[in-house]
Write an enzyme that holds these catalytic residues in place. Structure first.
Site, mmCIF file in Angstrom:
data_model
loop_
_atom_site.group_PDB
_atom_site.id
_atom_site.type_symbol
_atom_site.label_atom_id
_atom_site.label_comp_id
_atom_site.label_asym_id
_atom_site.label_seq_id
_atom_site.Cartn_x
_atom_site.Cartn_y
_atom_site.Cartn_z
ATOM 1 N N HIS A 159 -7.204 7.457 11.969
ATOM 2 C CA HIS A 159 -6.678 6.082 11.939
ATOM 3 C C HIS A 159 -5.177 6.043 11.678
ATOM 4 O O HIS A 159 -4.658 5.012 11.268
ATOM 5 C CB HIS A 159 -7.417 5.265 10.860
ATOM 6 N N GLU B 228 -22.718 6.339 -4.134
ATOM 7 C CA GLU B 228 -23.944 5.551 -3.858
ATOM 8 C C GLU B 228 -24.426 5.880 -2.445
ATOM 9 O O GLU B 228 -23.687 6.458 -1.644
ATOM 10 C CB GLU B 228 -23.655 4.050 -3.961
ATOM 11 N N ASP C 156 -3.534 7.512 3.959
ATOM 12 C CA ASP C 156 -2.692 7.654 2.754
ATOM 13 C C ASP C 156 -1.986 8.994 2.638
ATOM 14 O O ASP C 156 -1.285 9.239 1.648
ATOM 15 C CB ASP C 156 -3.555 7.386 1.491
ATOM 16 N N ARG D 177 0.836 -1.221 0.000
ATOM 17 C CA ARG D 177 0.000 0.000 0.000
ATOM 18 C C ARG D 177 0.858 1.253 0.000
ATOM 19 O O ARG D 177 0.540 2.247 -0.655
ATOM 20 C CB ARG D 177 -0.940 -0.033 1.214
ATOM 21 N N ASN E 253 -8.587 8.089 6.375
ATOM 22 C CA ASN E 253 -7.576 7.570 5.449
ATOM 23 C C ASN E 253 -6.188 7.655 6.062
ATOM 24 O O ASN E 253 -5.898 8.562 6.854
ATOM 25 C CB ASN E 253 -7.608 8.357 4.129
HETATM 26 C C1 BV8 Z 1 -12.444 0.660 18.292
HETATM 27 C C2 BV8 Z 1 -6.457 1.742 9.512
HETATM 28 C C3 BV8 Z 1 -12.763 0.718 20.543
HETATM 29 C C4 BV8 Z 1 -5.750 0.496 9.180
HETATM 30 C C5 BV8 Z 1 -8.831 1.222 9.779
HETATM 31 C C6 BV8 Z 1 -19.512 -4.372 15.517
HETATM 32 C C7 BV8 Z 1 -20.338 -3.282 15.309
HETATM 33 C C8 BV8 Z 1 -19.839 -1.984 15.334
HETATM 34 C C9 BV8 Z 1 -18.485 -1.759 15.577
HETATM 35 C C10 BV8 Z 1 -17.668 -2.843 15.775
HETATM 36 C C11 BV8 Z 1 -18.153 -4.150 15.736
HETATM 37 N N1 BV8 Z 1 -17.122 -4.991 15.947
HETATM 38 C C12 BV8 Z 1 -15.993 -4.264 16.129
HETATM 39 C C13 BV8 Z 1 -16.324 -2.973 16.049
HETATM 40 C C14 BV8 Z 1 -15.414 -1.841 16.182
HETATM 41 C C15 BV8 Z 1 -14.613 -1.695 14.910
HETATM 42 C C16 BV8 Z 1 -15.528 -1.514 13.714
HETATM 43 O O1 BV8 Z 1 -16.119 -0.483 13.531
HETATM 44 N N2 BV8 Z 1 -15.629 -2.590 12.923
HETATM 45 C C17 BV8 Z 1 -16.487 -2.530 11.750
HETATM 46 C C18 BV8 Z 1 -15.774 -3.202 10.572
HETATM 47 C C19 BV8 Z 1 -17.805 -3.203 12.072
HETATM 48 N N3 BV8 Z 1 -13.856 -0.475 15.106
HETATM 49 C C20 BV8 Z 1 -12.663 -0.555 15.690
HETATM 50 O O2 BV8 Z 1 -12.117 -1.587 16.013
HETATM 51 C C21 BV8 Z 1 -12.018 0.797 15.989
HETATM 52 N N4 BV8 Z 1 -11.574 0.795 17.328
HETATM 53 O O3 BV8 Z 1 -13.620 0.545 18.131
HETATM 54 O O4 BV8 Z 1 -11.853 0.649 19.486
HETATM 55 C C22 BV8 Z 1 -12.287 -0.154 21.590
HETATM 56 C C23 BV8 Z 1 -11.046 -0.784 21.508
HETATM 57 C C24 BV8 Z 1 -10.652 -1.580 22.541
HETATM 58 C C25 BV8 Z 1 -11.491 -1.744 23.631
HETATM 59 C C26 BV8 Z 1 -12.719 -1.122 23.680
HETATM 60 C C27 BV8 Z 1 -13.130 -0.321 22.668
HETATM 61 C C28 BV8 Z 1 -10.812 1.007 15.111
HETATM 62 C C29 BV8 Z 1 -11.264 1.163 13.691
HETATM 63 C C30 BV8 Z 1 -10.075 1.566 12.825
HETATM 64 C C31 BV8 Z 1 -9.709 0.443 11.908
HETATM 65 N N5 BV8 Z 1 -8.650 0.896 11.023
HETATM 66 N N6 BV8 Z 1 -7.829 1.650 9.013
HETATM 67 C C32 BV8 Z 1 -5.548 0.373 7.694
HETATM 68 O O5 BV8 Z 1 -6.047 1.229 6.927
HETATM 69 O O6 BV8 Z 1 -4.892 -0.595 7.314
HETATM 70 S S1 BV8 Z 1 -10.397 1.184 9.151
HETATM 71 C C33 BV8 Z 1 -10.427 1.281 7.458
HETATM 72 O O7 BV8 Z 1 -11.824 1.388 7.123
HETATM 73 C C34 BV8 Z 1 -9.815 2.549 6.861
HETATM 74 O O8 BV8 Z 1 -9.318 3.474 7.812
HETATM 75 C C35 BV8 Z 1 -10.998 3.159 6.131
HETATM 76 O O9 BV8 Z 1 -10.898 4.510 6.003
HETATM 77 C C36 BV8 Z 1 -12.064 2.769 7.052
HETATM 78 C C37 BV8 Z 1 -13.462 3.013 6.687
HETATM 79 O O10 BV8 Z 1 -13.669 2.596 5.378
HETATM 80 P P1 BV8 Z 1 -14.070 3.749 4.327
HETATM 81 O O11 BV8 Z 1 -13.060 4.830 4.400
HETATM 82 O O12 BV8 Z 1 -15.478 4.145 4.518
HETATM 83 O O13 BV8 Z 1 -13.828 2.999 2.973
HETATM 84 P P2 BV8 Z 1 -14.841 1.978 2.259
HETATM 85 O O14 BV8 Z 1 -14.070 1.264 1.211
HETATM 86 O O15 BV8 Z 1 -15.600 1.203 3.294
HETATM 87 O O16 BV8 Z 1 -15.914 2.937 1.552
HETATM 88 C C38 BV8 Z 1 -15.509 3.773 0.490
HETATM 89 C C39 BV8 Z 1 -16.713 4.627 0.158
HETATM 90 O O17 BV8 Z 1 -16.328 5.543 -0.862
HETATM 91 C C40 BV8 Z 1 -17.878 3.817 -0.370
HETATM 92 O O18 BV8 Z 1 -19.064 4.265 0.255
HETATM 93 C C41 BV8 Z 1 -17.901 4.172 -1.869
HETATM 94 O O19 BV8 Z 1 -19.219 4.201 -2.379
HETATM 95 C C42 BV8 Z 1 -17.338 5.563 -1.861
HETATM 96 N N7 BV8 Z 1 -16.660 5.982 -3.088
HETATM 97 C C43 BV8 Z 1 -15.925 5.217 -3.938
HETATM 98 N N8 BV8 Z 1 -15.455 6.003 -4.937
HETATM 99 C C44 BV8 Z 1 -15.888 7.270 -4.693
HETATM 100 C C45 BV8 Z 1 -16.662 7.258 -3.516
HETATM 101 N N9 BV8 Z 1 -17.236 8.372 -3.012
HETATM 102 C C46 BV8 Z 1 -17.051 9.523 -3.691
HETATM 103 N N10 BV8 Z 1 -16.302 9.615 -4.823
HETATM 104 C C47 BV8 Z 1 -15.722 8.520 -5.360
HETATM 105 N N11 BV8 Z 1 -15.009 8.630 -6.488
#
Ligand code: BV8
Ligand code: ZN
Length: 247
Positions: free
Chosen positions: A117, A213, A102, A68, A100
């Site tokens: 993040h 979307e 990046d 990446r 992000n």
């Molecule tokens: C935490 C860094 C608390 C690493 C990342 C169940 C339910 C709810 C929450 C949880 C659960 N189980 C676990 C959790 C918590 C978990 C979480 O939310 N999980 C999710 C998957 C369910 N969260 C965590 O663990 C966070 N920490 O909660 O700690 C805690 C801890 C300990 C003890 C007690 C409490 C930490 C989360 C951080 C994870 N790290 N990244 C790396 O990058 O390698 S997350 C990763 O996803 C990236 O950072 C990214 O930014 C992020 C979110 O994704 P998006 O940015 O939204 O990207 P995605 O591809 O999903 O979407 C892109 C969008 O762009 C789409 O909608 C698309 O339509 C649109 N798009 C595409 N092209 C375009 C566009 N829009 C406009 N123009 C275009 N051209």
């Protein structure tokens, strides 16, 4: 494409906050996480973006981040990133909150950037804390071992890890005190970042989503603009500049 209401809200806004996700970098050629060509397609988040995965197989996780990093060094910010720099210059109180890792917002010239993040160009040793922030050096490293023998990890927030407290506090403050809040290019799946638009809405902000979307957040946003951020944002900035010139 933009409602008169949004232009009016922005004209009278004292403070504007923006949350971006991987979608804003898509037009730079950086794959998103959950899209068609998404990063998670080939891998599963739990297999790579967690501390457990790193301890279990440091070389594999390190290699994935180097893949990446190399990709990011070859791409450029796109018109969406640059439009946010212009937007920052139009408001005295502007906060750009990004999920992000990046570094493209900073490379485009954004100044007040809150990295929720972390940042893939930064690394540190988990044993002695020594920083390895030279991305070229990191890319050369095959096995992420520090001089002290400890493991070097990317300075990003993995699943299950807490977000940097100062970053989260700044983001929460910016969301709860702004007049207009934009959620741009994020699927709204990852928490707590995805709760920021709700926090903004609850505190009276006019909330706007820009995405190609609808997402999990669309239902409560005041305005949803379907389009590419690299096209929508430059147009919004142009419209806004015209509106500011009108007496
Ligand atoms: C935490 C860094 C608390 C690493 C990342 C169940 C339910 C709810 C929450 C949880 C659960 N189980 C676990 C959790 C918590 C978990 C979480 O939310 N999980 C999710 C998957 C369910 N969260 C965590 O663990 C966070 N920490 O909660 O700690 C805690 C801890 C300990 C003890 C007690 C409490 C930490 C989360 C951080 C994870 N790290 N990244 C790396 O990058 O390698 S997350 C990763 O996803 C990236 O950072 C990214 O930014 C992020 C979110 O994704 P998006 O940015 O939204 O990207 P995605 O591809 O999903 O979407 C892109 C969008 O762009 C789409 O909608 C698309 O339509 C649109 N798009 C595409 N092209 C375009 C566009 N829009 C406009 N123009 C275009 N051209
Ligand atoms: Zn060390």
């Amino acid at each position: 494409m933009f409602s008169q209401k949004l232009i009016q809200k922005l004209k009278s806004a004292k403070s504007v906050s923006v949350l971006t996700g991987a979608g804003i970098s898509a037009e730079s050629g950086v794959p998103t996480f959950r899209g068609q060509e998404g990063l998670w397609k080939k891998f599963k988040p739990e297999e790579l973006a967690t501390f457990e995965a790193f301890i279990r197989n440091p070389e594999l996780v390190w290699e994935w981040y180097n893949y990446r990093r190399k990709l990011i060094l070859e791409v450029q910010p796109n018109p969406g990133h640059y439009a946010l720099v212009e937007l920052e210059n139009l408001f005295s109180n502007f906060t750009l909150i990004t999920q992000n890792v990046d570094n493209l917002h900073r490379r485009a010239g954004s100044r007040n950037v809150v990295e929720l993040h972390g940042n893939i160009e930064r690394n540190y040793c988990i044993k002695c804390g020594k920083r390895y922030d030279d991305v070229d050096f990191a890319i050369e490293l095959k096995s992420p071992r520090c001089d002290c023998g400890g493991l070097i990890r990317p300075d990003v927030v993995w699943f299950g890890e807490l977000l940097p407290l100062d970053a989260w506090e700044k983001a929460e403050e910016a969301a709860s005190s702004c007049d207009v809040f934009f959620s741009i290019g994020t699927s709204g799946v990852v928490y707590p970042a995805a709760s920021l638009p709700q926090i903004a809405k609850r505190n009276g902000a006019y909330t706007v989503e820009i995405n190609i979307e609808r997402t999990d957040l669309s239902w409560f946003m005041d305005e949803v603009i379907i389009g590419k951020s690299g096209e929508v944002l430059p147009e919004l900035v142009e419209k806004l500049k015209e509106a500011f010139e009108e007496k």
